[in-house]
Design an enzyme around this catalytic site. Sequence first.
Site, PDB file in Angstrom:
ATOM      1  N   ASP A 161       0.892  -1.132   0.113  1.00 56.11           N
ATOM      2  CA  ASP A 161      -0.124  -0.006   0.121  1.00 56.11           C
ATOM      3  C   ASP A 161       0.839   1.139   0.009  1.00 56.11           C
ATOM      4  O   ASP A 161       0.736   2.213  -0.655  1.00 56.11           O
ATOM      5  CB  ASP A 161      -0.603   0.057   1.172  1.00 56.11           C
ATOM      6  CG  ASP A 161      -1.782   1.226   1.339  1.00 56.11           C
ATOM      7  OD1 ASP A 161      -2.410   1.383   0.261  1.00 56.11           O
ATOM      8  OD2 ASP A 161      -1.941   1.776   2.488  1.00 56.11           O
ATOM      9  N   ASN A 180      -2.024 -10.766  -5.002  1.00 54.19           N
ATOM     10  CA  ASN A 180      -1.915 -12.071  -4.923  1.00 54.19           C
ATOM     11  C   ASN A 180      -0.763 -12.563  -4.573  1.00 54.19           C
ATOM     12  O   ASN A 180       0.447 -12.105  -4.918  1.00 54.19           O
ATOM     13  CB  ASN A 180      -2.027 -12.488  -6.416  1.00 54.19           C
ATOM     14  CG  ASN A 180      -3.311 -12.124  -7.194  1.00 54.19           C
ATOM     15  OD1 ASN A 180      -4.456 -12.504  -6.581  1.00 54.19           O
ATOM     16  ND2 ASN A 180      -3.206 -11.641  -8.354  1.00 54.19           N
ATOM     17  N   LYS A 182       1.996 -15.104  -3.939  1.00 53.99           N
ATOM     18  CA  LYS A 182       2.604 -16.055  -4.667  1.00 53.99           C
ATOM     19  C   LYS A 182       3.293 -17.134  -3.624  1.00 53.99           C
ATOM     20  O   LYS A 182       3.470 -18.413  -3.570  1.00 53.99           O
ATOM     21  CB  LYS A 182       3.561 -15.688  -5.609  1.00 53.99           C
ATOM     22  CG  LYS A 182       2.598 -14.796  -6.783  1.00 53.99           C
ATOM     23  CD  LYS A 182       1.864 -15.392  -7.506  1.00 53.99           C
ATOM     24  CE  LYS A 182       1.270 -14.832  -8.621  1.00 53.99           C
ATOM     25  NZ  LYS A 182       0.270 -15.351  -9.496  1.00 53.99           N
ATOM     26  N   ARG A 203      -9.727  11.751 -11.074  1.00 56.61           N
ATOM     27  CA  ARG A 203      -8.806  11.994  -9.919  1.00 56.61           C
ATOM     28  C   ARG A 203      -8.459  10.345  -9.245  1.00 56.61           C
ATOM     29  O   ARG A 203      -8.049  10.026  -8.268  1.00 56.61           O
ATOM     30  CB  ARG A 203      -9.815  12.424  -8.517  1.00 56.61           C
ATOM     31  CG  ARG A 203      -9.973  13.798  -8.777  1.00 56.61           C
ATOM     32  CD  ARG A 203     -11.318  14.236  -7.953  1.00 56.61           C
ATOM     33  NE  ARG A 203     -11.164  13.728  -6.518  1.00 56.61           N
ATOM     34  CZ  ARG A 203     -12.078  13.583  -5.847  1.00 56.61           C
ATOM     35  NH1 ARG A 203     -13.218  13.348  -6.344  1.00 56.61           N
ATOM     36  NH2 ARG A 203     -12.004  12.818  -4.549  1.00 56.61           N
ATOM     37  N   LYS A 204      -8.776   9.493 -10.441  1.00 60.44           N
ATOM     38  CA  LYS A 204      -8.265   8.059 -10.186  1.00 60.44           C
ATOM     39  C   LYS A 204      -7.077   7.606 -10.774  1.00 60.44           C
ATOM     40  O   LYS A 204      -6.607   8.112 -11.736  1.00 60.44           O
ATOM     41  CB  LYS A 204      -9.691   7.108 -10.937  1.00 60.44           C
ATOM     42  CG  LYS A 204     -10.869   7.316 -10.311  1.00 60.44           C
ATOM     43  CD  LYS A 204     -11.881   6.443 -10.858  1.00 60.44           C
ATOM     44  CE  LYS A 204     -13.287   6.566 -10.394  1.00 60.44           C
ATOM     45  NZ  LYS A 204     -14.280   5.555 -11.162  1.00 60.44           N
TER      46      LYS A 204
END
Length: 237
Positions: A161, A180, A182, A203-204
């Site tokens: 993050d 994911n 692994k 804004r994305k």
Amino acid sequence: MLRSCTAGLRSIWALRGRREGAPRLSMDLQPARRLFSTEKVIHKDWALPNPSWSKDLKLLFDQFMKKCEDGSWERLPSYKRRSTQESEDFKTYFLGSALQTQSLWKKAQLFTRGFEDGLGFEYVIFKNNDEKRTVCLFQGGPYLQGVPGLLHGGAMATMIDIALGSCTGGAVMTANLNINFKRPVPLCSVVVINSQLDKLEGRKLFLSCNVRSVDEKTLYSEATGLFIKLDPEKSST
């Protein structure tokens, strides 16, 4: 693996001159240094080498510092607390938050910098603005253990993050994070998180990253994220 962690911790306390039975002082309890000529506070930059860093982490750090010499890359400093101006900027988005009280706001600090050297999150991020990507060098300490001998998945998600967010710039918040896993990451080992900005829609911000071993032969995780730039004209509450 756990023995190496224990040995590392012993060396950390030895370097700090810690004596058995002595009170355990946190770095947070030590006042920030001040310049004699001014009242400016000098905050510690936690994205710099310390005695707990492994040889792999130090070597990678030196390699990327070399890349910074021509200006193509830059090292991002990291502090326990946000600057006064940055804190004020974020307050505008959380007018209804309990953190609006000055006493709580002053106590707030960055989650990943709340551990003593070598015990938790040891990391540094390098950014290439032209290529819109970052590289995070991360060493997870013994306080981040999940299954014995392995890094907790939540600790890895936290670093993913942060690494993705470092690609965005400005005030953003995570809207979606898809990971994911692994392979498990050995405790106290060093991994490299390569992140990039894939697409920008208003804004994305759409981003992706992968987590690999130092030699790049082992893929530990892959992730995608959606981050939203905060609108200074709107409150999030």
